[in-house]
Design a protein around this motif. Structure first.
Motif, PDB file in Angstrom:
ATOM      1  N   ARG A  36       0.870  -1.191   0.000  1.00 39.26           N
ATOM      2  CA  ARG A  36       0.000   0.000   0.000  1.00 39.26           C
ATOM      3  C   ARG A  36       0.903   1.236   0.000  1.00 39.26           C
ATOM      4  NH1 ARG A  36      -3.020   0.948   4.461  1.00 39.26           N
ATOM      5  NH2 ARG A  36      -4.789   1.810   3.354  1.00 39.26           N
ATOM      6  N   ILE A  37       0.745   2.046  -1.001  1.00 40.98           N
ATOM      7  CA  ILE A  37       1.600   3.234  -1.119  1.00 40.98           C
ATOM      8  C   ILE A  37       0.757   4.500  -0.982  1.00 40.98           C
ATOM      9  CG2 ILE A  37       3.214   4.503  -2.606  1.00 40.98           C
ATOM     10  CD1 ILE A  37       3.977   1.901  -3.935  1.00 40.98           C
ATOM     11  N   SER A  38       1.193   5.375  -0.102  1.00 37.60           N
ATOM     12  CA  SER A  38       0.483   6.641   0.105  1.00 37.60           C
ATOM     13  C   SER A  38       0.738   7.568  -1.093  1.00 37.60           C
ATOM     14  CB  SER A  38       0.977   7.295   1.395  1.00 37.60           C
ATOM     15  OG  SER A  38       0.470   8.595   1.501  1.00 37.60           O
ATOM     16  N   LYS A  39      -0.349   8.082  -1.677  1.00 38.96           N
ATOM     17  CA  LYS A  39      -0.235   9.011  -2.805  1.00 38.96           C
ATOM     18  C   LYS A  39      -0.835  10.345  -2.378  1.00 38.96           C
ATOM     19  CE  LYS A  39       0.130   8.637  -6.973  1.00 38.96           C
ATOM     20  NZ  LYS A  39       1.184   9.260  -7.790  1.00 38.96           N
ATOM     21  N   PHE A  40      -0.038  11.364  -2.447  1.00 38.84           N
ATOM     22  CA  PHE A  40      -0.574  12.680  -2.093  1.00 38.84           C
ATOM     23  C   PHE A  40       0.317  13.768  -2.655  1.00 38.84           C
ATOM     24  CE2 PHE A  40      -1.231  16.060   1.338  1.00 38.84           C
ATOM     25  CZ  PHE A  40      -2.381  16.539   0.742  1.00 38.84           C
ATOM     26  N   ASN A  41      -0.293  14.620  -3.448  1.00 40.20           N
ATOM     27  CA  ASN A  41       0.420  15.778  -3.957  1.00 40.20           C
ATOM     28  C   ASN A  41      -0.233  17.025  -3.351  1.00 40.20           C
ATOM     29  OD1 ASN A  41       1.554  17.863  -5.341  1.00 40.20           O
ATOM     30  ND2 ASN A  41       1.350  16.928  -7.365  1.00 40.20           N
ATOM     31  N   PRO A  42       0.440  17.671  -2.392  1.00 44.12           N
ATOM     32  CA  PRO A  42      -0.179  18.814  -1.706  1.00 44.12           C
ATOM     33  C   PRO A  42      -0.623  19.924  -2.659  1.00 44.12           C
ATOM     34  CG  PRO A  42       1.885  18.218  -0.668  1.00 44.12           C
ATOM     35  CD  PRO A  42       1.815  17.435  -1.928  1.00 44.12           C
ATOM     36  N   ARG A 128       5.915  15.199  -2.103  1.00 43.67           N
ATOM     37  CA  ARG A 128       4.926  14.430  -2.871  1.00 43.67           C
ATOM     38  C   ARG A 128       5.078  12.937  -2.538  1.00 43.67           C
ATOM     39  NH1 ARG A 128       4.427  12.133  -8.051  1.00 43.67           N
ATOM     40  NH2 ARG A 128       6.514  12.715  -8.713  1.00 43.67           N
ATOM     41  N   ASP A 129       3.962  12.261  -2.420  1.00 45.78           N
ATOM     42  CA  ASP A 129       3.902  10.808  -2.176  1.00 45.78           C
ATOM     43  C   ASP A 129       4.806  10.382  -1.009  1.00 45.78           C
ATOM     44  OD1 ASP A 129       2.186  10.891  -4.263  1.00 45.78           O
ATOM     45  OD2 ASP A 129       3.553  10.053  -5.736  1.00 45.78           O
ATOM     46  N   LEU A 130       5.968   9.787  -1.314  1.00 46.79           N
ATOM     47  CA  LEU A 130       6.836   9.294  -0.243  1.00 46.79           C
ATOM     48  C   LEU A 130       8.023  10.223   0.000  1.00 46.79           C
ATOM     49  CD1 LEU A 130       6.883   5.542  -1.374  1.00 46.79           C
ATOM     50  CD2 LEU A 130       5.474   6.545   0.410  1.00 46.79           C
ATOM     51  N   VAL A 131       8.034  11.339  -0.687  1.00 46.77           N
ATOM     52  CA  VAL A 131       9.201  12.240  -0.629  1.00 46.77           C
ATOM     53  C   VAL A 131       8.939  13.406   0.323  1.00 46.77           C
ATOM     54  CG1 VAL A 131      10.840  13.569  -2.000  1.00 46.77           C
ATOM     55  CG2 VAL A 131       9.616  11.653  -3.051  1.00 46.77           C
ATOM     56  N   VAL A 132       9.853  13.570   1.268  1.00 42.16           N
ATOM     57  CA  VAL A 132       9.721  14.689   2.213  1.00 42.16           C
ATOM     58  C   VAL A 132      10.898  15.652   2.044  1.00 42.16           C
ATOM     59  CG1 VAL A 132       8.384  13.409   3.946  1.00 42.16           C
ATOM     60  CG2 VAL A 132      10.887  13.368   4.043  1.00 42.16           C
TER      61      VAL A 132
END
Lengths: 266, 142, 118
Positions: A36-42, A128-132
């Protein structure tokens, strides 16, 4: 990822040569799990969503291997940062099943779970996604002056180099293994609420340089860390040391560093 | 624009995920706040002395109930744990009790989370439980 | 508080008040337990305790030590929950004020009871 269990052509051991039939009888040991991979682009999304992929894995498959398989064969848009794939660069820190870990250093088989959930690390701003973003951690790292401070230099010194005994090196070598992956800052309970706290990464590095007998910048650094959101924000919960993938043990460095401020160390 | 991934108070107050040291951190905070709350109440309670015997006795009656006894038992437990764990923290935070730094070797067991520290936490919890039982015995004249 | 004192000095006070307060709390509890828990809480018994000057000094010391330790602990927690200059100053001076008020209120009880003004 090797799916069949057979060695690639040219890698067979000498005893196997000519016994290809026997080799094909070996059953593949692959198991399957759900990634399960979190996908989110603020910039675009309102809330994070999870993409699910069935991934087969072997005993040695790392979480990063699985993420890259999902990225290569299912969804190219997955945002993930990685580089060395051997726990050297500190790029692929993320929350794996709720705990901060390096994706390249975490084998799926070690997680003992049929579902592996990967999310971006806590206590860092999400890109974005897994990148902080690491800007704050790097600027805090710079703030504690992570270099040898002294008036003379190896070039001008008559001896040309500052000799150290193995005992001198032992005092700080553990803390110089830090790869700035940020897992410690992500696990720290103080960092969870206090974004102005120096954090275990910066504090452990302050100790690394203060404990180095070539350094003369102790007073400067102690002044920086002895403030409201400095070293005293650490309450020795030890979570930083628990998640450190390089054995730095930041909690130990911080407690040893406190000894200087409390007058137990000179 | 970046979204802040700060866990906030929820992350700070979550005692799970990171072992007994994180539980001790959480208990230390909770017991500290609980004891401060009790201390303020205790100062107010004892000030009723100045209003005479009747006021003192009526204030005392509040603590002579089952709820009052349970609260006082919790206070005893909180006090003992906070003291025991506080002494452990003072020793550790002064840089003692986890040996010297050394070259890290795989599998990188952190020496700051050694058995001595864990044992001190368990002993603090155990002593708090014993003190609570003793306190209950005294309050109920067992 | 921390603008006029270094944080390490505040923490030294935090540790010291804790250690000394533990000693006084043990004395306080032993006095209650040795008198018999129920009997020791009788009005006359409590007043007699307050009239004993050494015991009144122990109570006053305990009041100051625990107030300093407790409110500094509260300040530390509150400063970690939220940040910002105005908030941090409000928390710091708020805790300092609350500590002074509690010490003054508790001291009033100790002084009046030990002087027999009940």
């Amino acid at each position: 990822m090797t799916k069949g269990g057979a060695l690639p052509k040219g890698f067979e051991s000498p005893s196997d040569l000519g016994s290809q039939e026997k080799y094909e009888e070996v059953k593949p040991s692959s198991k399957t799990m759900t990634l399960r991979i979190s996908k989110f682009n603020p910039d675009k999304d309102h809330a994070p969503t999870f993409l699910e992929f069935p991934v087969s894995y072997e005993k040695w498959t790392t979480v990063l291997d699985a993420i890259l398989e999902a990225k290569n064969y299912h969804d190219h848009s997955i945002g993930v940062r990685y580089s060395c794939r051997q726990a050297m660069c500190g790029s692929c820190g993320m929350n794996i099943n709720g705990k901060p870990r390096l994706a390249c250093f975490t084998k799926i088989s070690e997680l003992d779970s049929d579902v592996v959930t990967v999310e971006p690390m806590n206590n860092f701003p999400l890109i974005r996604d897994l990148v902080v973003g690491f800007e704050r951690m790097f600027s805090t790292h710079k703030r504690i002056k992570p270099y040898i401070i002294r008036e003379d230099s190896e070039i001008s010194s008559g001896t040309k180099e500052f000799l150290q005994t193995p005992e001198d090196v032992e005092k700080y070598i553990q803390f110089s293994s830090c790869i700035k992956c940020g897992l410690c800052n992500s696990a720290c309970p103080t960092m969870a609420a206090d974004s102005t706290f120096i954090g275990p990464q910066g504090l452990a590095q302050a100790y690394r340089y203060i404990a180095d007998n070539r350094d003369q910048g102790k007073d400067e650094r102690l002044k920086i860390i002895d403030e409201r959101h400095g070293i005293w924000g650490c309450h020795f919960a030890g979570s930083c040391s628990q998640v450190c993938p390089k054995g730095v043990d930041p909690a130990m460095g911080i407690q040893l560093l406190r000894g200087y401020l409390l007058g137990y160390r000179k | 624009m970046e979204k802040d991934r700060k866990e906030g108070i929820r992350g700070m107050a979550n005692p799970g995920r990171y072992g007994i040291e994180r539980v001790a951190y959480w208990l230390m905070r909770i017991t500290g706040l609980g004891l401060l709350f009790y201390f303020i109440g205790h100062i107010y309670e004892t000030s009723s002395l100045l209003d005479g015997k009747a006021a003192w006795n009526s204030m005392l009656e509040l603590t002579q109930t089952t709820e009052g006894h349970i609260f006082l038992t919790l206070v005893i437990g909180m006090c003992v744990f906070h003291t025991g764990n506080g002494i452990r923290l003072m020793i550790a935070q002064s840089g003692f009790g986890f040996g010297k730094p050394r070259r890290p070797d795989y599998p990188y067991t952190p020496s700051s989370l050694n058995m001595k520290n864990k044992l001190c936490i368990y002993v603090s919890i155990g002593l708090a439980a014993l003190a609570m039982m003793y306190g209950l015995g005294v309050m109920y004249d067992v | 508080m921390s603008s006029i004192m270094r944080e390490s000095h505040i923490m030294k006070i935090h540790y010291l008040t804790a250690l000394v307060a533990v000693g006084f709390v043990i004395i306080h509890i032993m006095v209650r337990v040795t008198q018999g828990f129920s009997n020791s809480l009788e009005f006359e018994s409590v007043i007699a305790n307050y009239k004993s000057i050494p015991y009144a000094v122990v109570l006053e010391a305990m009041l100051i030590l625990i107030s300093v330790h407790g409110f500094n602990g509260l300040r530390i927690i509150l400063l970690e929950i939220k940040q910002g200059r105005v908030y941090e100053n409000a928390v710091t001076y708020g805790c300092l004020a609350a500590m002074i008020i509690l010490i003054a209120y508790g001291s009033r009880t100790i002084i009046m009871a030990s002087m027999g003004m009940v």
